[in-house]
Write a protein that holds these residues in place. Structure first.
Motif, PDB file in Angstrom:
ATOM      1  N   MET A 158       0.846  -1.194   0.000  1.00 16.22           N
ATOM      2  CA  MET A 158       0.000   0.000   0.000  1.00 16.22           C
ATOM      3  C   MET A 158       0.875   1.236   0.000  1.00 16.22           C
ATOM      4  O   MET A 158       1.871   1.308   0.714  1.00 16.22           O
ATOM      5  CB  MET A 158      -0.900   0.003   1.232  1.00 16.22           C
ATOM      6  CG  MET A 158      -1.799   1.240   1.340  1.00 16.22           C
ATOM      7  SD  MET A 158      -2.724   1.266   2.880  1.00 16.22           S
ATOM      8  CE  MET A 158      -1.423   1.574   4.062  1.00 16.22           C
ATOM      9  N   ALA A 159       0.520   2.229  -0.803  1.00 24.66           N
ATOM     10  CA  ALA A 159       1.243   3.497  -0.834  1.00 24.66           C
ATOM     11  C   ALA A 159       0.249   4.631  -0.995  1.00 24.66           C
ATOM     12  O   ALA A 159      -0.757   4.499  -1.693  1.00 24.66           O
ATOM     13  CB  ALA A 159       2.248   3.499  -1.981  1.00 24.66           C
ATOM     14  N   HIS A 160       0.537   5.734  -0.325  1.00 26.39           N
ATOM     15  CA  HIS A 160      -0.280   6.926  -0.480  1.00 26.39           C
ATOM     16  C   HIS A 160       0.472   7.943  -1.326  1.00 26.39           C
ATOM     17  O   HIS A 160       1.685   8.098  -1.190  1.00 26.39           O
ATOM     18  CB  HIS A 160      -0.633   7.528   0.880  1.00 26.39           C
ATOM     19  CG  HIS A 160      -1.748   6.805   1.569  1.00 26.39           C
ATOM     20  ND1 HIS A 160      -1.514   5.848   2.531  1.00 26.39           N
ATOM     21  CD2 HIS A 160      -3.088   6.869   1.421  1.00 26.39           C
ATOM     22  CE1 HIS A 160      -2.675   5.368   2.963  1.00 26.39           C
ATOM     23  NE2 HIS A 160      -3.645   5.974   2.305  1.00 26.39           N
ATOM     24  N   PHE A 182     -12.578   5.636   0.524  1.00 26.82           N
ATOM     25  CA  PHE A 182     -13.581   5.759  -0.525  1.00 26.82           C
ATOM     26  C   PHE A 182     -13.019   5.233  -1.844  1.00 26.82           C
ATOM     27  O   PHE A 182     -11.821   5.335  -2.108  1.00 26.82           O
ATOM     28  CB  PHE A 182     -13.997   7.225  -0.694  1.00 26.82           C
ATOM     29  CG  PHE A 182     -14.707   7.796   0.495  1.00 26.82           C
ATOM     30  CD1 PHE A 182     -16.071   7.643   0.648  1.00 26.82           C
ATOM     31  CD2 PHE A 182     -13.997   8.481   1.479  1.00 26.82           C
ATOM     32  CE1 PHE A 182     -16.734   8.162   1.755  1.00 26.82           C
ATOM     33  CE2 PHE A 182     -14.642   9.011   2.579  1.00 26.82           C
ATOM     34  CZ  PHE A 182     -16.014   8.849   2.727  1.00 26.82           C
ATOM     35  N   LYS A 183     -13.908   4.719  -2.671  1.00 25.90           N
ATOM     36  CA  LYS A 183     -13.483   4.170  -3.953  1.00 25.90           C
ATOM     37  C   LYS A 183     -13.172   5.262  -4.969  1.00 25.90           C
ATOM     38  O   LYS A 183     -12.362   5.058  -5.873  1.00 25.90           O
ATOM     39  CB  LYS A 183     -14.567   3.236  -4.507  1.00 25.90           C
ATOM     40  CG  LYS A 183     -14.751   1.962  -3.697  1.00 25.90           C
ATOM     41  CD  LYS A 183     -15.807   1.052  -4.320  1.00 25.90           C
ATOM     42  CE  LYS A 183     -15.967  -0.240  -3.538  1.00 25.90           C
ATOM     43  NZ  LYS A 183     -16.995  -1.120  -4.123  1.00 25.90           N
ATOM     44  N   ARG A 239      -2.890   3.715  -3.192  1.00 25.67           N
ATOM     45  CA  ARG A 239      -2.636   2.774  -4.282  1.00 25.67           C
ATOM     46  C   ARG A 239      -2.231   1.420  -3.699  1.00 25.67           C
ATOM     47  O   ARG A 239      -1.263   1.321  -2.953  1.00 25.67           O
ATOM     48  CB  ARG A 239      -1.511   3.303  -5.165  1.00 25.67           C
ATOM     49  CG  ARG A 239      -1.310   2.543  -6.461  1.00 25.67           C
ATOM     50  CD  ARG A 239      -2.316   2.967  -7.495  1.00 25.67           C
ATOM     51  NE  ARG A 239      -1.981   2.459  -8.809  1.00 25.67           N
ATOM     52  CZ  ARG A 239      -2.772   2.545  -9.852  1.00 25.67           C
ATOM     53  NH1 ARG A 239      -3.933   3.142  -9.745  1.00 25.67           N
ATOM     54  NH2 ARG A 239      -2.411   2.050 -11.030  1.00 25.67           N
ATOM     55  N   LYS A 240      -3.006   0.377  -4.013  1.00 30.00           N
ATOM     56  CA  LYS A 240      -2.685  -0.963  -3.545  1.00 30.00           C
ATOM     57  C   LYS A 240      -3.155  -1.984  -4.575  1.00 30.00           C
ATOM     58  O   LYS A 240      -4.288  -1.925  -5.047  1.00 30.00           O
ATOM     59  CB  LYS A 240      -3.344  -1.258  -2.190  1.00 30.00           C
ATOM     60  CG  LYS A 240      -2.949  -2.612  -1.623  1.00 30.00           C
ATOM     61  CD  LYS A 240      -3.550  -2.849  -0.252  1.00 30.00           C
ATOM     62  CE  LYS A 240      -3.098  -4.201   0.295  1.00 30.00           C
ATOM     63  NZ  LYS A 240      -3.680  -4.476   1.622  1.00 30.00           N
ATOM     64  N   ASN A 241      -2.253  -2.920  -4.916  1.00 29.62           N
ATOM     65  CA  ASN A 241      -2.566  -3.953  -5.905  1.00 29.62           C
ATOM     66  C   ASN A 241      -3.092  -3.350  -7.208  1.00 29.62           C
ATOM     67  O   ASN A 241      -4.030  -3.867  -7.822  1.00 29.62           O
ATOM     68  CB  ASN A 241      -3.567  -4.965  -5.342  1.00 29.62           C
ATOM     69  CG  ASN A 241      -3.025  -5.706  -4.143  1.00 29.62           C
ATOM     70  OD1 ASN A 241      -1.820  -5.955  -4.051  1.00 29.62           O
ATOM     71  ND2 ASN A 241      -3.903  -6.065  -3.213  1.00 29.62           N
ATOM     72  N   ASN A 242      -2.501  -2.225  -7.584  1.00 26.77           N
ATOM     73  CA  ASN A 242      -2.850  -1.522  -8.818  1.00 26.77           C
ATOM     74  C   ASN A 242      -4.282  -0.976  -8.806  1.00 26.77           C
ATOM     75  O   ASN A 242      -4.855  -0.700  -9.864  1.00 26.77           O
ATOM     76  CB  ASN A 242      -2.642  -2.424 -10.043  1.00 26.77           C
ATOM     77  CG  ASN A 242      -2.258  -1.638 -11.275  1.00 26.77           C
ATOM     78  OD1 ASN A 242      -1.606  -0.598 -11.179  1.00 26.77           O
ATOM     79  ND2 ASN A 242      -2.668  -2.112 -12.438  1.00 26.77           N
ATOM     80  N   ILE A 243      -4.855  -0.821  -7.606  1.00 21.97           N
ATOM     81  CA  ILE A 243      -6.201  -0.259  -7.466  1.00 21.97           C
ATOM     82  C   ILE A 243      -6.090   1.060  -6.698  1.00 21.97           C
ATOM     83  O   ILE A 243      -5.459   1.120  -5.641  1.00 21.97           O
ATOM     84  CB  ILE A 243      -7.138  -1.218  -6.724  1.00 21.97           C
ATOM     85  CG1 ILE A 243      -7.320  -2.502  -7.541  1.00 21.97           C
ATOM     86  CG2 ILE A 243      -8.493  -0.565  -6.460  1.00 21.97           C
ATOM     87  CD1 ILE A 243      -8.138  -3.563  -6.841  1.00 21.97           C
ATOM     88  N   THR A 244      -6.705   2.094  -7.224  1.00 21.44           N
ATOM     89  CA  THR A 244      -6.670   3.413  -6.601  1.00 21.44           C
ATOM     90  C   THR A 244      -7.915   3.640  -5.756  1.00 21.44           C
ATOM     91  O   THR A 244      -9.038   3.359  -6.190  1.00 21.44           O
ATOM     92  CB  THR A 244      -6.571   4.519  -7.667  1.00 21.44           C
ATOM     93  OG1 THR A 244      -5.354   4.365  -8.396  1.00 21.44           O
ATOM     94  CG2 THR A 244      -6.578   5.899  -7.029  1.00 21.44           C
ATOM     95  N   SER A 245      -7.703   4.132  -4.548  1.00 17.67           N
ATOM     96  CA  SER A 245      -8.801   4.547  -3.685  1.00 17.67           C
ATOM     97  C   SER A 245      -8.374   5.837  -2.989  1.00 17.67           C
ATOM     98  O   SER A 245      -7.291   6.359  -3.248  1.00 17.67           O
ATOM     99  CB  SER A 245      -9.148   3.454  -2.672  1.00 17.67           C
ATOM    100  OG  SER A 245      -7.997   3.085  -1.927  1.00 17.67           O
TER     101      SER A 245
END
Length: 203
Positions: free
Chosen positions: A1-3, A182-183, A118-124
């Protein structure tokens, strides 16, 4: 996970019962640091640690923005503020001004912002909201311009205090603040605006 990054630092006047008055955007975000101040106590018995307390007392906060207007500065620190006044009827114009009184008391504010996750190529999007913050007078810095440009931006420090809230389990507890995930960015912005009572008219 990265912000990645940080956006939309907002503040709203805190009221008893954890409700908020009409809020505002503090400035364009540069950085934020939240430093938990913890109880650090250990009870020793029978030659060993029998009980420990590492609970959080409060948070030191530091928020850097591109600029703080005189109006926002005055609101956050409880200073007197006078808007710019144009000359009328032969009178003199007066500039926008803020008076820093030695007895001024900084009021409490709810404070929050959001950042991209950003985690597992998914942005939230992560929203951080601190329930009750009291700010302190920022250091005033200035320096002459040299051969290269050095931007001077303000940093506002403060302290976030615990308040009583109803937890997810329905029980009362003392809390400094909360994080929400949030998504979409639209959802994060909408939550912050609603929490801080910011409308299109007050932005």
């Amino acid at each position: 996970m990265a912000h990645i990054g940080m956006k939309m630092p907002v503040a709203a006047p805190w009221k008893e019962g954890n409700t908020y008055g009409t809020g505002f955007v503090v400035g364009k975000a540069i950085n934020f640091t939240g430093t938990p101040n913890k109880n650090d106590a250990t009870l020793y018995a029978d030659d060993g640690a029998a009980e420990t307390d590492m609970s959080v007392r409060d948070w030191g906060t530091s928020i850097g923005v591109d600029d703080v207007s005189l109006k926002v500065h005055a609101e956050l620190l409880g200073h007197g503020y006078v808007a710019e006044k144009a000359a009328e009827g032969g009178g003199e114009a007066s500039p926008e001004s803020m008076e820093i009184g030695t007895d001024d008391v900084a009021p409490y504010f709810g404070e929050g912002f959001y950042k991209r996750r950003r985690k597992n190529n998914i942005t939230s999007f992560t929203v951080i909201w601190l329930y009750k913050v009291q700010h302190s007078e920022p250091t005033e810095n200035a320096e002459t311009k040299g051969e290269s440009t050095n931007f001077q931006t303000p940093t506002i420090e403060g302290k976030a205090f615990p308040v009583e809230v109803t937890g997810a389990d329905g029980n009362k507890k003392m809390s400094i603040g909360k994080k929400l995930l949030f998504k979409t960015e639209t959802e994060a912005i909408a939550w912050l605006k609603k929490q801080a009572n910011i409308t299109d008219e007050t932005e």
